[in-house]
Design a protein around this motif. Structure first.
Motif, PDB file in Angstrom:
ATOM      1  N   GLU A 359       0.827  -1.208   0.000  1.00 54.15           N
ATOM      2  CA  GLU A 359       0.000   0.000   0.000  1.00 54.15           C
ATOM      3  C   GLU A 359       0.865   1.263   0.000  1.00 54.15           C
ATOM      4  N   SER A 360       1.902   1.241   0.817  1.00 49.09           N
ATOM      5  CA  SER A 360       2.780   2.416   0.874  1.00 49.09           C
ATOM      6  C   SER A 360       3.576   2.560  -0.413  1.00 49.09           C
ATOM      7  N   ALA A 361       3.980   1.446  -1.014  1.00 47.82           N
ATOM      8  CA  ALA A 361       4.686   1.510  -2.289  1.00 47.82           C
ATOM      9  C   ALA A 361       3.783   2.093  -3.369  1.00 47.82           C
ATOM     10  N   ALA A 362       2.523   1.757  -3.333  1.00 46.26           N
ATOM     11  CA  ALA A 362       1.575   2.302  -4.320  1.00 46.26           C
ATOM     12  C   ALA A 362       1.439   3.807  -4.170  1.00 46.26           C
ATOM     13  N   ALA A 363       1.505   4.298  -2.920  1.00 46.34           N
ATOM     14  CA  ALA A 363       1.399   5.745  -2.700  1.00 46.34           C
ATOM     15  C   ALA A 363       2.608   6.489  -3.253  1.00 46.34           C
ATOM     16  N   LEU A 364       3.726   5.799  -3.381  1.00 49.50           N
ATOM     17  CA  LEU A 364       4.952   6.407  -3.900  1.00 49.50           C
ATOM     18  C   LEU A 364       5.148   6.138  -5.392  1.00 49.50           C
ATOM     19  N   PHE A 365       4.255   5.409  -5.989  1.00 54.71           N
ATOM     20  CA  PHE A 365       4.424   4.971  -7.381  1.00 54.71           C
ATOM     21  C   PHE A 365       4.426   6.160  -8.357  1.00 54.71           C
ATOM     22  N   VAL A 366       5.303   6.078  -9.332  1.00 53.72           N
ATOM     23  CA  VAL A 366       5.365   7.033 -10.440  1.00 53.72           C
ATOM     24  C   VAL A 366       5.305   6.237 -11.728  1.00 53.72           C
ATOM     25  N   PRO A 367       4.384   6.523 -12.617  1.00 49.09           N
ATOM     26  CA  PRO A 367       4.302   5.776 -13.880  1.00 49.09           C
ATOM     27  C   PRO A 367       5.632   5.853 -14.632  1.00 49.09           C
ATOM     28  N   PRO A 368       6.027   4.781 -15.289  1.00 52.32           N
ATOM     29  CA  PRO A 368       7.320   4.760 -15.978  1.00 52.32           C
ATOM     30  C   PRO A 368       7.541   5.927 -16.937  1.00 52.32           C
ATOM     31  N   VAL A 369       6.491   6.351 -17.628  1.00 51.50           N
ATOM     32  CA  VAL A 369       6.652   7.472 -18.571  1.00 51.50           C
ATOM     33  C   VAL A 369       7.042   8.741 -17.814  1.00 51.50           C
ATOM     34  N   GLU A 370       6.390   8.980 -16.686  1.00 54.23           N
ATOM     35  CA  GLU A 370       6.718  10.170 -15.889  1.00 54.23           C
ATOM     36  C   GLU A 370       8.104  10.057 -15.263  1.00 54.23           C
ATOM     37  N   LEU A 371       8.454   8.857 -14.811  1.00 56.05           N
ATOM     38  CA  LEU A 371       9.782   8.666 -14.230  1.00 56.05           C
ATOM     39  C   LEU A 371      10.868   8.922 -15.267  1.00 56.05           C
ATOM     40  N   ASN A 372      10.687   8.385 -16.456  1.00 58.86           N
ATOM     41  CA  ASN A 372      11.699   8.586 -17.499  1.00 58.86           C
ATOM     42  C   ASN A 372      11.841  10.065 -17.849  1.00 58.86           C
ATOM     43  N   ALA A 373      10.703  10.765 -17.891  1.00 61.65           N
ATOM     44  CA  ALA A 373      10.758  12.199 -18.193  1.00 61.65           C
ATOM     45  C   ALA A 373      11.496  12.951 -17.092  1.00 61.65           C
ATOM     46  N   ALA A 374      11.260  12.565 -15.839  1.00 66.48           N
ATOM     47  CA  ALA A 374      11.934  13.222 -14.720  1.00 66.48           C
ATOM     48  C   ALA A 374      13.435  12.977 -14.764  1.00 66.48           C
ATOM     49  N   LEU A 375      13.822  11.734 -15.024  1.00 62.90           N
ATOM     50  CA  LEU A 375      15.245  11.412 -15.088  1.00 62.90           C
ATOM     51  C   LEU A 375      15.912  12.090 -16.280  1.00 62.90           C
ATOM     52  N   ASP A 376      15.196  12.192 -17.381  1.00 64.70           N
ATOM     53  CA  ASP A 376      15.750  12.899 -18.542  1.00 64.70           C
ATOM     54  C   ASP A 376      15.963  14.379 -18.232  1.00 64.70           C
ATOM     55  N   ALA A 377      15.070  14.956 -17.443  1.00 65.52           N
ATOM     56  CA  ALA A 377      15.223  16.374 -17.073  1.00 65.52           C
ATOM     57  C   ALA A 377      16.492  16.582 -16.253  1.00 65.52           C
ATOM     58  N   PHE A 378      16.773  15.650 -15.330  1.00 61.62           N
ATOM     59  CA  PHE A 378      17.961  15.795 -14.496  1.00 61.62           C
ATOM     60  C   PHE A 378      19.255  15.441 -15.228  1.00 61.62           C
ATOM     61  N   ALA A 379      19.139  14.837 -16.399  1.00 57.34           N
ATOM     62  CA  ALA A 379      20.330  14.521 -17.195  1.00 57.34           C
ATOM     63  C   ALA A 379      20.733  15.745 -18.023  1.00 57.34           C
ATOM     64  N   CYS A 380      21.015  16.832 -17.328  1.00 55.42           N
ATOM     65  CA  CYS A 380      21.237  18.131 -17.966  1.00 55.42           C
ATOM     66  C   CYS A 380      22.679  18.597 -17.901  1.00 55.42           C
ATOM     67  N   HIS A 381      23.573  17.734 -17.449  1.00 59.33           N
ATOM     68  CA  HIS A 381      24.944  18.164 -17.193  1.00 59.33           C
ATOM     69  C   HIS A 381      25.665  18.597 -18.458  1.00 59.33           C
ATOM     70  N   ALA A 382      25.512  17.848 -19.525  1.00 67.34           N
ATOM     71  CA  ALA A 382      26.195  18.213 -20.775  1.00 67.34           C
ATOM     72  C   ALA A 382      25.669  19.536 -21.304  1.00 67.34           C
ATOM     73  N   ALA A 383      24.344  19.696 -21.265  1.00 71.94           N
ATOM     74  CA  ALA A 383      23.748  20.937 -21.765  1.00 71.94           C
ATOM     75  C   ALA A 383      24.194  22.130 -20.925  1.00 71.94           C
ATOM     76  N   GLN A 384      24.348  21.922 -19.633  1.00 70.27           N
ATOM     77  CA  GLN A 384      24.773  23.005 -18.742  1.00 70.27           C
ATOM     78  C   GLN A 384      26.300  23.101 -18.623  1.00 70.27           C
ATOM     79  N   GLN A 385      26.986  22.202 -19.298  1.00 68.45           N
ATOM     80  CA  GLN A 385      28.454  22.203 -19.312  1.00 68.45           C
ATOM     81  C   GLN A 385      29.028  22.181 -17.891  1.00 68.45           C
ATOM     82  N   ARG A 386      28.581  21.203 -17.143  1.00 68.46           N
ATOM     83  CA  ARG A 386      29.060  21.045 -15.776  1.00 68.46           C
ATOM     84  C   ARG A 386      29.270  19.559 -15.488  1.00 68.46           C
TER      85      ARG A 386
END
Length: 790
Positions: A359-386
């Motif tokens: 039940e608690s895991a379900a409350a924390l669940f993020v659909p795979p499409v949303e998770l992938n989008a979130a992780l792609d957003a944080f993969a910004c190091h090359a674009a930010q040159q850092r």
């Protein structure tokens, strides 16, 4: 409605248990507007994309942490786990790790919003599951973890299964690149965090100018260690980078509320740290957005202070109080149980607990499409040159090799203090390396310990210098009557040059801190990525034998004995016997990397017995002959320490007058003579040929050591021919208000005791070697004064 507004609404709605309260929303909206105005963020859409992504990354990471404790696998589709999916024996510091998820994601969010990579240190190393979960999701993992853990269901399941698997390989080493605390395989980690309170002492000394650090602190450690509240004494914009402490205020230790909560909670803490010179701010520790806001605002405040030409110290340093409840986001939050296993039963055997977990895991669940989008957003190091967070400069120190000036060698036969010789060389060393930031850890006795030149040059660091006293606003000497705090200043300054000086007896208080550093550095060696910071010497003086005038509390060789218990390639212990050997030893330490070295040095005047060449030879092998040659000696007298060498020489001279041939050998670094315990240590110790040349097999020996004799015999097992042929004399835990001869007599270490021991191992008649009065004194029935001169 603009794209930015739509994305803002998505963030505003939160996700799972993460809710954005009114104060946080107002703060974040103002922050975003400011970042856009400053050109640090392109537009609202970009900023709120990061913010919304942080909510989703935080929820999934909390879910992974819970699975790491209880489950052998994770299902990213959200399907329920069955009985066989759970561990037979769950384990993990779950509550604190769940809190650390929000803090660490907030740190990543601050980096993404500002396009800059900060360093991080986590005082509560047992919360490593949070870091490993986030790192696996973002892909910022260590080389040892690459190909094993990733964001896939398979990679995250392997992470869960490995956590507390207790896997061990044939060499007795961990078989998985994952531990219960932060380690070298934790990408970006600089400290294990196993000893609560030490990160709190070190963090302010870590960043160099131009660098930024976020230090995650524990409210339990707030009670553990005095010294973190002194950070405003030490920080200077001119020689330090920005450091932002983030106190995870979850309110509980293992068995009860923290003292902070008992006293009044966040408001009480804010007032307490404000009294000590900090500028505190309380934020919602359940919300990564609130933590990111606080980090950025704190750093901006430090920027403004550093840019102010009229700035005055102490600076009002930021202090972020992230108020939360232990184990937020999972059942059992806010209870004592949250510390370790928040569920009241094991989901593997308890159906009700299994249902609660799912039940608690379900409350924390993020659909795979949303998770992938979130992780792609944080993969910004090359674009930010850092760089990636794991590549932050504090995790990869590579300072330039220091200039090591040639010593002004003492003339053999002259007398002088080895500490004075060290002081003279160190002054020249400091002058030769003006561009390297120096930190001298000093518990208040630098001048007394005969380092007056160093004190005059580098000065105590204070906020208001006192006239006529060697103090300066920008002094390099960190002085406080707290051994851990001043040692932490040196150990935190891994981008510079460092020294710690202490009374020997009181250096024991530093042992936990030093051992943590040794262990982490040794594990880095084992991982094939040895630390490259310049080795740090700890000079202990006013030591056991010359502190005779004080009581036995001041007579304690424990620090050297304890550090000899660690791996000698990383934990060096050296016993110089005069000025030249002391300077040669210190110079050799600074030529090394990733080592802690304890130099046990007398400060009273002693005879200089080694010239430049022989002193350096002594350094290379760890031992050398001073008088005679074991090839034609009847007995070998082995000395570790200056006063021990004096007694050995007196014994040799006495024996020579009686026609007995003894040689005198000095052991400077006993760790080089030990039986190696693994392949790394084997590369450090002397080979068999060197040892057998210095210590021929079967020769009777008397070892007279600065330390207790028993542990030294263990270290020197390779040269121990057994009790019939080898005797060891040393500190036998006897002391009081004596002079040096009194200490030597009380511990049966005088020249006469050495002669008596030599008679035993060489099968000589003691009646021939010692007269009646001398024998009575040695046996404890005569007058000690009969041994004052051989």
């Amino acid at each position: 409605m603009t794209t930015g507004s739509i994305i803002r609404q998505r963030w505003f709605a939160g996700h799972g248990p993460i809710v954005h309260h009114e104060e946080t929303v107002a703060r974040v909206d103002a922050l975003v507007a400011g970042l856009i105005a400053d050109g640090r963020v392109a537009d609202e859409a970009t900023a709120y994309t990061f913010l919304a992504a942080a909510d989703r990354l935080g929820c999934v990471a909390m879910n992974v942490v819970a699975h790491m404790t209880y489950a052998k696998r994770i299902d990213l589709s959200g399907a329920l786990l069955a009985e066989e999916d759970f561990k037979l024996t769950p384990e993990g510091h779950t509550g604190g790790s769940l809190n650390m998820v929000q803090a660490f994601v907030g740190y990543l969010l601050a980096n993404a919003l500002t396009g800059s990579t900060r360093g991080w240190i986590m005082g509560q190393g047992h919360c490593v599951a949070a870091i490993e979960a986030v790192n696996a999701l973002t892909g910022d993992i260590s080389p040892a973890q690459r190909g094993r853990y990733d964001r896939s269901e398979e990679g995250l399941s392997r992470l869960c299964a490995d956590f507390y698997s207790y896997a061990i390989n044939a060499q007795g080493l961990p078989a998985v690149p994952l531990g219960s605390h932060a380690g070298p395989n934790t990408a970006g980690a600089v400290s294990e965090g196993g000893y609560l309170g030490f990160a709190e002492l070190q963090y302010i000394h870590m960043p160099l100018p131009g660098e930024s650090l976020v230090a995650f602190l524990s409210d339990g450690a707030f009670e553990e260690q005095r010294g973190p509240d002194w950070a405003p004494r030490w920080w200077r914009a001119q020689d330090s980078g920005f450091a932002v402490p983030v106190m995870i205020l979850n309110g509980r230790r293992i068995e009860q509320r923290t003292q902070i909560m008992q006293e009044g909670g966040a408001q009480w803490l804010a007032e307490d740290v404000r009294h000590n010179g900090f500028d505190p701010v309380i934020v919602d520790g359940r919300d990564p957005s609130a933590i990111a806001w606080a980090i950025i605002k704190a750093e901006d405040t430090l920027h403004a202070f550093a840019a102010d030409p009229d700035r005055r110290y102490p600076a009002p340093l930021p202090y972020v109080i992230a108020e939360t409840e232990k184990g937020f986001g999972f059942p059992g939050a806010g209870s004592n149980a949250a510390h370790n296993l928040p569920l009241s039963g094991n989901p593997h055997t308890d159906a009700a607990m299994r249902g609660l977990f799912n039940e608690s895991a379900a409350a924390l669940f993020v659909p795979p499409v949303e998770l992938n989008a979130a992780l792609d957003a944080f993969a910004c190091h090359a674009a930010q040159q850092r760089p990636l967070e794991s590549a932050n400069p504090m995790a990869h120190r590579h300072p330039a090799a220091p200039k090591l000036p040639e010593p002004c060698w003492e003339t053999p036969g002259s007398e002088g203090s080895a500490m004075t010789a060290l002081d003279q060389w160190f002054v020249e060393f400091a002058k030769a390396n003006p561009d390297m930031r120096m930190r001298i850890g000093n518990p208040d006795e630098l001048a007394s310990n005969k380092m007056g030149g160093t004190l005059a040059l580098l000065k105590h660091r204070v906020n208001e210098p006192e006239a006529g006293v060697p103090e300066d606003l920008h002094g390099a000497i960190i002085t406080a009557l707290n051994e851990e705090a001043v040692a932490a200043a040196a150990l935190g300054n891994k981008g510079g040059l460092n020294l710690v000086v202490s009374y020997e007896a009181f250096a024991v208080k530093m042992l936990g801190l030093i051992r943590q550093e040794i262990i982490f550095a040794r594990h880095q060696r084992q991982a094939g990525r040895p630390a490259d910071w310049l080795s740090v010497p700890l000079i202990v003086t006013s030591h056991t034998w010359e502190n005779a005038k004080n009581e036995q509390s001041h007579q304690d060789p424990t620090i050297g004995e304890a550090l000899l218990g660690e791996m000698s390639d990383t934990s060096r212990v050296l016993f110089p016997v005069d000025g030249n050997t002391a300077v040669a030893a210190l110079r050799d330490v600074y030529a090394g990397h990733g080592q802690l070295a304890c130099l046990i040095v007398s400060k009273r005047d002693v005879e200089n017995r080694f010239d430049a060449e022989s002193a350096q030879r002594l350094i290379s092998d760890g031992a050398a002959h001073l008088i005679g040659n074991p090839a034609n000696a009847e007995v070998q007298l082995i000395a570790l320490g200056a006063y021990q060498l004096d007694e050995a020489i007196k014994a040799q001279q006495h024996l020579a007058e009686l026609g007995k041939c003894a040689c005198v050998t000095v052991v400077l670094e006993p760790g080089r003579l030990r039986i190696p315990r693994d392949a790394i240590e084997a590369e450090f110790v002397d080979d068999d040929v060197t040892v057998s040349t210095l210590f021929p097999s079967g020769l009777p020996r008397v070892i007279v050591t600065h330390t207790r004799p028993e542990p030294m015999l263990g270290i020197l097992r390779r040269i121990d021919s057994g009790p019939a042929k080898t005797r060891a004399l040393g500190y036998i835990s006897r002391g009081g208000t004596f002079d040096v001869p009194g200490m030597l007599f009380a511990n049966r270490c005088t020249w006469a005791h050495v002669v008596d021991a030599a008679a035993t191992v060489a099968a000589w008649s003691r009646e021939v070697l010692l007269d009646r009065a001398q024998r009575a004194a040695v046996d404890g029935t005569g007058d000690p004064n009969d041994l004052l001169s051989p």
